[in-house]
Design an enzyme around this catalytic site. Structure first.
Site, PDB file in Angstrom:
ATOM      1  N   GLY A 111       0.806  -1.226   0.000  1.00  0.00           N
ATOM      2  CA  GLY A 111       0.000   0.000   0.000  1.00  0.00           C
ATOM      3  C   GLY A 111       0.835   1.270   0.000  1.00  0.00           C
ATOM      4  CD  GLU A 114      -1.473  -1.226  -3.718  1.00  0.00           C
ATOM      5  OE1 GLU A 114      -1.486  -1.335  -2.476  1.00  0.00           O
ATOM      6  OE2 GLU A 114      -2.179  -1.933  -4.460  1.00  0.00           O
ATOM      7  CD  GLU A 134       0.716  -5.778  -2.253  1.00  0.00           C
ATOM      8  OE1 GLU A 134       1.733  -5.996  -2.931  1.00  0.00           O
ATOM      9  OE2 GLU A 134       0.247  -4.639  -2.077  1.00  0.00           O
TER      10      GLU A 134
HETATM   11  N1  COA Z   1       1.639  -4.131   8.896  1.00  0.00           N
HETATM   12  C1  COA Z   1       1.732  -4.215  10.242  1.00  0.00           C
HETATM   13  N2  COA Z   1       2.874  -4.094  10.916  1.00  0.00           N
HETATM   14  C2  COA Z   1       3.996  -3.884  10.212  1.00  0.00           C
HETATM   15  C3  COA Z   1       3.993  -3.782   8.804  1.00  0.00           C
HETATM   16  C4  COA Z   1       2.737  -3.906   8.149  1.00  0.00           C
HETATM   17  N3  COA Z   1       2.629  -3.787   6.815  1.00  0.00           N
HETATM   18  N4  COA Z   1       5.259  -3.581   8.380  1.00  0.00           N
HETATM   19  C5  COA Z   1       6.015  -3.535   9.473  1.00  0.00           C
HETATM   20  N5  COA Z   1       5.274  -3.726  10.590  1.00  0.00           N
HETATM   21  C6  COA Z   1       5.716  -3.754  11.985  1.00  0.00           C
HETATM   22  C7  COA Z   1       6.467  -5.037  12.294  1.00  0.00           C
HETATM   23  O1  COA Z   1       5.551  -6.084  12.586  1.00  0.00           O
HETATM   24  C8  COA Z   1       7.277  -4.599  13.486  1.00  0.00           C
HETATM   25  O2  COA Z   1       6.464  -4.615  14.634  1.00  0.00           O
HETATM   26  P1  COA Z   1       7.060  -5.163  16.053  1.00  0.00           P
HETATM   27  O3  COA Z   1       8.133  -4.170  16.393  1.00  0.00           O
HETATM   28  O4  COA Z   1       5.883  -5.102  16.960  1.00  0.00           O
HETATM   29  O5  COA Z   1       7.609  -6.510  15.777  1.00  0.00           O
HETATM   30  C9  COA Z   1       7.620  -3.159  13.176  1.00  0.00           C
HETATM   31  O6  COA Z   1       6.674  -2.734  12.197  1.00  0.00           O
HETATM   32  C10 COA Z   1       9.001  -2.992  12.581  1.00  0.00           C
HETATM   33  O7  COA Z   1       9.111  -3.841  11.451  1.00  0.00           O
HETATM   34  P2  COA Z   1      10.265  -4.957  11.293  1.00  0.00           P
HETATM   35  O8  COA Z   1       9.743  -6.024  10.383  1.00  0.00           O
HETATM   36  O9  COA Z   1      10.768  -5.377  12.620  1.00  0.00           O
HETATM   37  O10 COA Z   1      11.397  -4.096  10.568  1.00  0.00           O
HETATM   38  P3  COA Z   1      12.529  -4.636   9.591  1.00  0.00           P
HETATM   39  O11 COA Z   1      13.470  -3.497   9.388  1.00  0.00           O
HETATM   40  O12 COA Z   1      13.092  -5.923  10.076  1.00  0.00           O
HETATM   41  O13 COA Z   1      11.779  -4.949   8.201  1.00  0.00           O
HETATM   42  C11 COA Z   1      10.229  -4.490   6.403  1.00  0.00           C
HETATM   43  C12 COA Z   1      11.185  -3.899   7.475  1.00  0.00           C
HETATM   44  C13 COA Z   1       9.488  -3.313   5.775  1.00  0.00           C
HETATM   45  C14 COA Z   1      11.059  -5.202   5.318  1.00  0.00           C
HETATM   46  C15 COA Z   1       9.262  -5.484   7.065  1.00  0.00           C
HETATM   47  O14 COA Z   1       8.656  -4.835   8.183  1.00  0.00           O
HETATM   48  C16 COA Z   1       8.152  -5.940   6.164  1.00  0.00           C
HETATM   49  O15 COA Z   1       8.388  -6.797   5.309  1.00  0.00           O
HETATM   50  N6  COA Z   1       6.928  -5.409   6.343  1.00  0.00           N
HETATM   51  C17 COA Z   1       5.763  -5.842   5.613  1.00  0.00           C
HETATM   52  C18 COA Z   1       5.811  -5.338   4.189  1.00  0.00           C
HETATM   53  C19 COA Z   1       4.622  -5.861   3.426  1.00  0.00           C
HETATM   54  O16 COA Z   1       4.472  -7.040   3.150  1.00  0.00           O
HETATM   55  N7  COA Z   1       3.720  -4.922   3.033  1.00  0.00           N
HETATM   56  C20 COA Z   1       2.556  -5.253   2.256  1.00  0.00           C
HETATM   57  C21 COA Z   1       1.380  -5.474   3.127  1.00  0.00           C
HETATM   58  S1  COA Z   1      -0.042  -5.833   2.137  1.00  0.00           S
END
Ligand code: COA
Length: 260
Positions: A111, A114, A134
């Site tokens: 998102g 997007e 996704e």
């Molecule tokens: N929704 C909810 N929570 C999210 C999130 C999302 N899209 N993206 C990150 N967070 C949260 C994590 O769960 C984490 O929470 P916590 O501290 O309670 O564990 C916090 O944000 C920090 O993220 P973290 O994953 O620990 O950071 P990172 O530097 O290791 O990784 C990303 C960063 C962006 C690569 C990873 O967070 C990620 O892959 N996020 C999801 C991306 C995604 O798939 N987006 C599409 C959703 S449809």
């Protein structure tokens, strides 16, 4: 307007809108989407606002996607409504009729990518990472990526990103046309504000009509798009700003556009 997950900062005609949930990398939950809708409508109808910058709070992330906590428990019917609500808000951003600059300060995933694509112009920090992950969650993008991404970068590159779900660097995003400019992270907000200020001095009605001609024209056959352009070209001749812009050129001075 009061918001829990957004901040709005006014600087003359430019508004900086910051998605403010840094503890989850600015993930968009339903409340944030609703707050965005309210903010965007307010900014659209505020005649003093001539350009908007959207960015994410903190150093690390623009927006890391929809909030996966909500996605994980949604029913099919809720999922459909969720996507329609988000698409509606991003359509409002795309069609605000004022330049909306995405200042991509970190992760722009799902998102977040997007949201950036719904903006008019995208500036990315060198450290930004973009993508549509996704597929790795076993889902389909729901806020417009299957439609906006191929229109921006072409079908082949869009399939690569949508089906691998891989993150790309700001530099690769620039190469494929997903972002307009890449700047050092330390310069991102200065550059976004400079561009927003430059665009806020343009004739607002012409800015609105150009946005309409591009957005609406692209969804029609070429001849209908050109006819729309000709009609808006004629309509803009009714504005004081058109007289001001042409007179200023002939008098060798800077124009002062009033939006009239
Ligand atoms: N929704 C909810 N929570 C999210 C999130 C999302 N899209 N993206 C990150 N967070 C949260 C994590 O769960 C984490 O929470 P916590 O501290 O309670 O564990 C916090 O944000 C920090 O993220 P973290 O994953 O620990 O950071 P990172 O530097 O290791 O990784 C990303 C960063 C962006 C690569 C990873 O967070 C990620 O892959 N996020 C999801 C991306 C995604 O798939 N987006 C599409 C959703 S449809």
């Amino acid at each position: 307007m009061t918001f829990e997950n957004l901040t709005l900062d006014w600087d003359a005609a430019v508004v900086l809108l910051t998605i403010n949930r840094p503890q989850v990398l600015n993930a968009l939950n339903s409340q944030t989407i609703d707050e965005l809708r309210r903010a965007v409508l307010e900014l659209k109808h505020d005649a003093f606002v001539r350009a908007v910058i959207i960015t994410g709070a903190g150093e690390k992330s623009f927006v890391a996607g929809a909030d996966i906590n909500e996605l994980a428990v949604q029913s099919p019917a809720q999922g459909k409504e969720h996507a329609l609500r988000g698409q509606h808000v991003f359509d409002l951003i795309e069609n605000m009729g004022k330049p909306v600059i995405a200042a991509i300060n970190g992760y722009a995933l799902g998102g977040g990518c997007e949201l950036a694509m719904a903006c008019t112009i995208r500036l990315a920090a060198e450290s930004a990472r973009l993508g549509q992950p996704e597929i790795n969650l076993g889902i389909v993008p729901g806020y417009g990526a299957t439609q906006r991404l191929p229109r921006l970068v072409g079908k082949g590159v869009a399939f690569d990103l949508l089906l691998t779900g891989r993150q790309i660097t700001a530099q690769e995003a620039l190469q494929i046309g997903l972002v307009n400019r890449v700047v050092p992270a330390a310069d991102l907000m200065t550059e976004a504000k400079r561009l927003a200020t430059e665009l806020s001095a343009k004739a607002p009605i012409a800015v609105q009509y150009i946005t309409e001609a591009v957005n609406r024209g692209l969804e029609q056959p070429f001849d209908k798009g050109q006819f729309l352009e000709a009609t808006l070209f004629g309509l803009v001749a009714s504005t004081k700003d058109m007289r001001e812009g042409t007179a200023a050129f002939l008098e060798k001075r800077k124009p002062d556009f009033k939006g009239e």
